[in-house]
Design a protein around this motif. Structure first.
Motif, PDB file in Angstrom:
ATOM      1  N   ASP A 352       0.829  -1.205   0.000  1.00  0.00           N
ATOM      2  CA  ASP A 352       0.000   0.000   0.000  1.00  0.00           C
ATOM      3  C   ASP A 352       0.863   1.254   0.000  1.00  0.00           C
ATOM      4  O   ASP A 352       2.029   1.215   0.399  1.00  0.00           O
ATOM      5  CB  ASP A 352      -0.905   0.026   1.246  1.00  0.00           C
ATOM      6  CG  ASP A 352      -0.091  -0.021   2.531  1.00  0.00           C
ATOM      7  OD1 ASP A 352       0.926  -0.744   2.553  1.00  0.00           O
ATOM      8  OD2 ASP A 352      -0.451   0.666   3.500  1.00  0.00           O
ATOM      9  N   GLU A 353       0.285   2.336  -0.443  1.00  0.00           N
ATOM     10  CA  GLU A 353       0.819   3.689  -0.263  1.00  0.00           C
ATOM     11  C   GLU A 353       2.305   3.794  -0.613  1.00  0.00           C
ATOM     12  O   GLU A 353       3.134   4.110   0.239  1.00  0.00           O
ATOM     13  CB  GLU A 353       0.584   4.142   1.187  1.00  0.00           C
ATOM     14  CG  GLU A 353      -0.889   4.183   1.529  1.00  0.00           C
ATOM     15  CD  GLU A 353      -1.191   4.730   2.912  1.00  0.00           C
ATOM     16  OE1 GLU A 353      -2.188   5.455   3.031  1.00  0.00           O
ATOM     17  OE2 GLU A 353      -0.442   4.431   3.865  1.00  0.00           O
ATOM     18  N   TRP A 402      -2.560  -5.308   0.005  1.00  0.00           N
ATOM     19  CA  TRP A 402      -3.570  -4.240   0.053  1.00  0.00           C
ATOM     20  C   TRP A 402      -4.016  -3.919  -1.371  1.00  0.00           C
ATOM     21  O   TRP A 402      -3.265  -4.173  -2.323  1.00  0.00           O
ATOM     22  CB  TRP A 402      -2.993  -2.995   0.728  1.00  0.00           C
ATOM     23  CG  TRP A 402      -2.605  -3.214   2.160  1.00  0.00           C
ATOM     24  CD1 TRP A 402      -1.338  -3.213   2.660  1.00  0.00           C
ATOM     25  CD2 TRP A 402      -3.473  -3.444   3.279  1.00  0.00           C
ATOM     26  NE1 TRP A 402      -1.364  -3.437   4.018  1.00  0.00           N
ATOM     27  CE2 TRP A 402      -2.664  -3.581   4.436  1.00  0.00           C
ATOM     28  CE3 TRP A 402      -4.855  -3.557   3.425  1.00  0.00           C
ATOM     29  CZ2 TRP A 402      -3.188  -3.816   5.702  1.00  0.00           C
ATOM     30  CZ3 TRP A 402      -5.364  -3.789   4.702  1.00  0.00           C
ATOM     31  CH2 TRP A 402      -4.550  -3.915   5.815  1.00  0.00           C
ATOM     32  N   TRP A 419      -9.200  -1.928   1.221  1.00  0.00           N
ATOM     33  CA  TRP A 419      -9.280  -0.975   2.344  1.00  0.00           C
ATOM     34  C   TRP A 419      -9.723   0.409   1.920  1.00  0.00           C
ATOM     35  O   TRP A 419     -10.303   1.149   2.704  1.00  0.00           O
ATOM     36  CB  TRP A 419      -7.932  -0.885   3.063  1.00  0.00           C
ATOM     37  CG  TRP A 419      -6.820  -0.186   2.306  1.00  0.00           C
ATOM     38  CD1 TRP A 419      -6.042  -0.728   1.322  1.00  0.00           C
ATOM     39  CD2 TRP A 419      -6.348   1.144   2.507  1.00  0.00           C
ATOM     40  NE1 TRP A 419      -5.121   0.181   0.886  1.00  0.00           N
ATOM     41  CE2 TRP A 419      -5.279   1.352   1.594  1.00  0.00           C
ATOM     42  CE3 TRP A 419      -6.717   2.187   3.362  1.00  0.00           C
ATOM     43  CZ2 TRP A 419      -4.592   2.563   1.517  1.00  0.00           C
ATOM     44  CZ3 TRP A 419      -6.021   3.383   3.275  1.00  0.00           C
ATOM     45  CH2 TRP A 419      -4.972   3.559   2.366  1.00  0.00           C
ATOM     46  N   TYR A 446     -12.115   0.298   9.851  1.00  0.00           N
ATOM     47  CA  TYR A 446     -10.886   0.766  10.490  1.00  0.00           C
ATOM     48  C   TYR A 446     -11.244   1.134  11.931  1.00  0.00           C
ATOM     49  O   TYR A 446     -11.821   2.191  12.189  1.00  0.00           O
ATOM     50  CB  TYR A 446     -10.296   1.958   9.725  1.00  0.00           C
ATOM     51  CG  TYR A 446      -9.313   1.526   8.662  1.00  0.00           C
ATOM     52  CD1 TYR A 446      -9.437   0.285   8.039  1.00  0.00           C
ATOM     53  CD2 TYR A 446      -8.250   2.335   8.283  1.00  0.00           C
ATOM     54  CE1 TYR A 446      -8.526  -0.132   7.074  1.00  0.00           C
ATOM     55  CE2 TYR A 446      -7.336   1.926   7.314  1.00  0.00           C
ATOM     56  CZ  TYR A 446      -7.486   0.697   6.717  1.00  0.00           C
ATOM     57  OH  TYR A 446      -6.589   0.287   5.768  1.00  0.00           O
ATOM     58  N   TRP A 485      -5.056   0.452  13.314  1.00  0.00           N
ATOM     59  CA  TRP A 485      -3.792   1.179  13.120  1.00  0.00           C
ATOM     60  C   TRP A 485      -3.536   1.977  14.387  1.00  0.00           C
ATOM     61  O   TRP A 485      -4.463   2.589  14.939  1.00  0.00           O
ATOM     62  CB  TRP A 485      -3.896   2.092  11.898  1.00  0.00           C
ATOM     63  CG  TRP A 485      -4.218   1.306  10.664  1.00  0.00           C
ATOM     64  CD1 TRP A 485      -5.432   1.171  10.075  1.00  0.00           C
ATOM     65  CD2 TRP A 485      -3.323   0.491   9.903  1.00  0.00           C
ATOM     66  NE1 TRP A 485      -5.348   0.338   8.990  1.00  0.00           N
ATOM     67  CE2 TRP A 485      -4.063  -0.096   8.856  1.00  0.00           C
ATOM     68  CE3 TRP A 485      -1.954   0.204  10.002  1.00  0.00           C
ATOM     69  CZ2 TRP A 485      -3.488  -0.955   7.924  1.00  0.00           C
ATOM     70  CZ3 TRP A 485      -1.382  -0.652   9.064  1.00  0.00           C
ATOM     71  CH2 TRP A 485      -2.136  -1.213   8.039  1.00  0.00           C
TER      72      TRP A 485
HETATM   73  C1  ACM Z   1      -3.556   1.114   4.767  1.00  0.00           C
HETATM   74  O1  ACM Z   1      -4.394   1.579   5.564  1.00  0.00           O
HETATM   75  N1  ACM Z   1      -2.571   1.894   4.348  1.00  0.00           N
HETATM   76  C2  ACM Z   1      -3.630  -0.239   4.290  1.00  0.00           C
END
Ligand code: ACM
Length: 768
Positions: A352-353, A402, A419, A446, A485
């Motif tokens: 991801d990201e 992801w 997500w 989340y 997270w």
């Molecule tokens: C994510 O929340 N960056 C998977």
């Protein structure tokens, strides 16, 4: 005659409907099982367990571990286990192999006044049956060394049960803040109680590397430790009002004259945890997030990035370089050790990201892209992921990524973890492509999003199957998972608060098709005592029926209905936080001057719920505006830029102006980041105190009649804030500012009048 017949029928129907309702309520009290079983038939009578009741392992010893797990509750209750009985024993609890039970995690449970039979084909199914019995036993059975009981009773019932979804997951990020092995065990215990089976551990990220890798010792020697970062400071600030935000001192050390935060798990510790989870029929799925989110590793092994540097770009950190053989060597070495620790069929690569712009500047990447015919850096990321998947497959494992891994194309065998709520087509396309998909959309899954009164119903009403899939395609959606997270979760108590009780709503969504929110809430109310014994610092039920900023013209009263009978509601009026000795709100509080009332609920053990700050101010009814020409709807002006606060929006000419009839983010105005200004009038039908409820992600501020009504400003997830304004019948100036930083797109506004339930604002109230 006919009329008489109808009337009798009606009376009968009313009586039987209320009888059914009370029977259902009784069933919820008698069988407070979460997740609710697929099929449950109430039966009359009870089975009484005493220290002389026996446990019979029918036929073979396949279920000896599950029998031991069950016996744990009897040891707690009686101070000793139940004895083993022989097949045919009277008044026994029988664990029976039954090959007719087809589902891998399925079981049958029959409780009669004479005996209890738990049947399953697999040890997992039997474990699930034990969890169901556990929830039917009194809470005392959870307490080690409880005052010794003489007997326990189980209500008679017939249950046939199996899960609706194979993937019932919880995730925990142990990088942003670190959690002890003891906490992970407690987390696993709670997952087991609610029949979850996948524990996804996010083991590495920019802020810390948390798993020992023997070939690369610096990953944990240094990479597991950091000086306090800006997330820690934000937590410390919050800790002033809420001790759950205190950085856990257990994870702070002094090294070389520096104060460092962090920690890591040795391979031996993690193997032991994997074995512990296996006894609860839970797989631990490790995630070593790459190629992005790798700063903790690059800082120790700079050759991993294309230019040997690392840092944060505009959005994300420097990724590792997929164009260097040494990167693959590192990744494969790390994952080889990971696979030795974690036997799970599934391994999560992250993906991801990723700030791919840095790859475009690298000569090695340019050469590799040309050699491999890769058109862009998204394809370059796929090249990395696909190669890693081949490596995973060569070791008999399946790769999870992801949903960004879809962008440059992926193989059909990779599993996609969805997500990004703002990319709704991602899971649909993945499932259509034949990929298996796990649903973890940010909204509502989340669990780091601050909980409020909507969080539990949002999870309970979550549709696991995205719209638009055929039944065959929907089979590729293998389940769902909640992610935690931990940037803003620095302590174990805070983690408990964030995930519990909303995870029980997810448990029910995932396990059973039974969808009865009121029944679920009733059963949930009977779980809090058990969670107290298990030392879970859950979030207390919301207090409701009031708004945060109140206005009155003459006087107001505050009374709050308790959501659980054994709560005590306490308040202060001197600005201090309520505590266990604050005044009890047990009769209406009369307010006739400006005041701040701080209210919180307390459990009998002293644990405290959210603090509600209720401000009261005196207002006169605002005079209406006299406006001549008027048309329907509001003017909505868009500014395409990123704003941290609504006040940062300029007064200059907007990028786009449209007319709207309701308060939602207009589809045509969506952009990654933007701000909206709604302008016009609201035409209210009577004099009164109007309450407004503004839910937004990110921020929003509402002013009516030039009075501030709701301030829900700033960058945040979807939360509701509310406030009041006193208005005379007629037109009043309406000003709503909204900002979207990227991702959320939530904007809702409801109203109530003189204390009614919140409702939609009629479109004809909006004028310009
Ligand atoms: C994510 O929340 N960056 C998977």
């Amino acid at each position: 005659m006919k009329i008489h017949f109808k009337a009798t029928c009606l009376i009968f129907l009313i009586l039987s409907a209320s009888a059914l309702k009370s029977a259902a309520q009784q069933a919820d009290n008698r069988y407070p099982i979460i997740p609710y079983p697929t099929s449950l038939t109430p039966e009359a009578g009870n089975f009484t367990i005493t220290p002389v009741t026996t446990i019979v392992l029918h036929g073979n010893r396949l279920f000896k571990n599950e029998a031991a797990a069950l016996n744990g509750f009897f040891i707690n209750s009686f101070g000793k286990p139940l004895n083993k009985g022989l097949t045919g024993s009277k008044h026994a609890i029988v664990l029976k192999y039954d090959e007719r039970i087809k589902a891998d995690e399925g079981y049958k449970l029959v409780i009669t006044p004479q005996w209890v039979t738990l049947s399953a084909r697999t040890t997992t199914g039997m474990f699930m049956a034990v969890q169901t019995i556990r929830q039917l036993l009194p809470v005392q059975a959870e307490k080690p060394n409880a005052i010794q009981l003489k007997k326990l009773t189980l209500p008679a019932v017939t249950i046939n049960d199996e899960p609706a979804y194979a993937w019932r997951g919880m995730h925990l990020d142990v990088s942003r803040h670190f959690f002890s092995i003891a906490y992970l065990k407690k987390f696993i215990d709670v997952m087991a109680l609610y029949k979850f089976n996948k524990f996804h551990l996010h083991l590495t990220d920019d802020q810390g590397w948390r798993i020992e890798i023997k070939k690369y010792p610096k990953l944990t020697e240094n990479g597991a430790w950091r000086t306090f970062n800006n997330q820690d400071s934000a937590c410390m600030k919050r800790a002033v009002d809420n001790p759950d935000f205190t950085i856990d001192p257990e994870h702070i050390i002094q090294k070389d004259g520096k104060t460092l935060y962090g920690g890591f798990y040795t391979q031996a510790e993690m193997k032991a945890l994997v074995a512990y989870a296996a006894t609860k029929h839970i797989d631990i799925i490790p995630e070593i997030d790459m190629p992005g989110h790798m700063m903790a590793a690059i800082n120790q092994y700079p050759y991993l990035s294309c230019d040997g540097k690392s840092g944060f770009g505009t959005l994300f950190s420097t990724p590792i370089c997929p164009c260097l053989p040494s990167t693959f060597q590192f990744a494969q070495d790390v994952y080889s050790e990971i696979m030795d620790i974690f036997p799970s069929k599934y391994i999560h690569i992250g993906g991801d990201e990723v700030d791919r712009s840095l790859w475009a500047k690298s000569d090695e990447c340019k050469a590799l892209m040309q050699r491999e015919g890769l058109k862009n850096t998204a394809e370059l990321q796929s090249y990395f992921i696909n190669n890693m998947e081949k490596f995973f497959n060569s070791k008999g494992r399946k790769l999870i990524g992801w949903d960004e891994v879809l962008e440059g194309g992926i193989s059909k065998t990779a599993i996609v973890m969805y997500w990004r709520s703002w990319v709704p087509k991602a899971p649909v396309e993945a499932a259509r492509n034949g990929n298996k998909v796990i649903m973890t959309p940010g909204n509502p899954l989340y669990f780091d999003a601050f909980p409020d009164k909507n969080s539990i119903p949002n999870v309970y009403n979550f549709n696991i199957i995205p719209a638009g899939l055929t039944d065959a395609e929907a089979k590729n959606i293998i389940g769902a998972q909640a992610n935690i997270w931990t940037e803003n979760i620095p302590s174990e108590k805070r983690a408990d608060y964030m995930y519990m009780p909303r995870m029980t709503a997810l448990a029910e969504v995932l396990w059973t098709h039974h969808q009865d929110y009121n029944s679920y809430l009733k059963r949930l109310s009977l779980h809090y005592n058990r969670l107290d014994v298990l030392n879970v610092h859950y979030r207390l039920p919301d207090l409701s029926g009031f708004v945060a900023s109140n206005v009155f013209t003459d006087q107001d009263t505050l009374s709050i209905k308790k959501p659980l009978d054994d709560l005590t509601i306490r308040y202060t009026t001197n600005g201090t936080l309520p505590n266990v000795s604050s005044t009890v709100l047990d009769r209406p509080l009369v307010i006739n001057k400006p005041l701040l009332v701080r209210v919180a609920a307390f459990r009998p053990g002293g644990s405290m719920g959210d603090v509600y700050d209720l401000s009261y101010q005196k207002q006169s009814l605002a005079e209406p505006e006299m406006v001549n020409t008027i048309s329907n709807g509001l003017i909505c002006k868009e500014y395409k830029a990123y704003f941290k606060q609504t006040t940062a929006m300029p007064d200059t000419k907007p990028d786009v102006t449209i007319k709207v009839n309701d308060i939602v983010v207009p589809k045509e105005l969506e952009a990654p980041s933007f701000g909206l200004k709604y302008r016009g009038y609201i035409d209210v039908p009577t004099d009164g105190i109007y309450s407004f409820y503004l839910t937004c992600d990110d921020g929003g501020v509402l002013k009516i009649a030039n009075r501030l009504v709701v301030d829900n400003d700033g960058n945040h997830s979807a939360i509701e804030k509310n406030g009041q304004v006193a208005l005379k019948k007629g037109l009043h100036n309406f000003v709503l500012d909204f900002i979207e930083g990227g991702g959320g797109y939530t904007l809702k506004l409801k109203y109530s009048l003189n204390g009614s339930e919140p409702r939609e604002i009629p479109a004809q109230w909006f004028k310009n």
